[in-house]
Design a protein around this motif. Structure first.
Motif, PDB file in Angstrom:
ATOM      1  N   VAL A 188      -1.588   4.778  11.767  1.00 29.22           N
ATOM      2  CA  VAL A 188      -1.052   5.602  10.686  1.00 29.22           C
ATOM      3  C   VAL A 188      -0.331   6.825  11.262  1.00 29.22           C
ATOM      4  N   MET A 215       3.641   7.710  10.525  1.00 30.95           N
ATOM      5  CA  MET A 215       4.132   8.968   9.935  1.00 30.95           C
ATOM      6  C   MET A 215       5.040   9.707  10.913  1.00 30.95           C
ATOM      7  N   SER A 221       2.716   5.921   5.671  1.00 37.15           N
ATOM      8  CA  SER A 221       1.267   5.770   5.800  1.00 37.15           C
ATOM      9  C   SER A 221       0.784   4.544   5.027  1.00 37.15           C
TER      10      SER A 221
END
Length: 55
Positions: free
Chosen positions: A3, A7, A43
């Protein structure tokens, strides 16, 4: 893909700190380049549904 990497891959994101225990991420980004929606989508696409909780 993690994640954090997802991002960080959004243009304008400068740094990401993920706290998996608290289920939060703190993101520093350039608002003239990146949007909260784009960061949350990255995400979510990585398997971690996200939404903004503050500024």
């Amino acid at each position: 893909m993690t994640v954090r990497l997802a991002m960080e891959g959004v243009a304008g994101v400068k740094s990401v700190k993920v706290d998996f225990e608290a289920k939060t991420a703190t993101v520093v980004y350039d608002p003239s380049t990146a949007t909260v929606a784009a960061i949350a989508a990255a995400s979510t696409d990585a398997g971690y549904p996200a939404k903004a909780i503050g500024s």
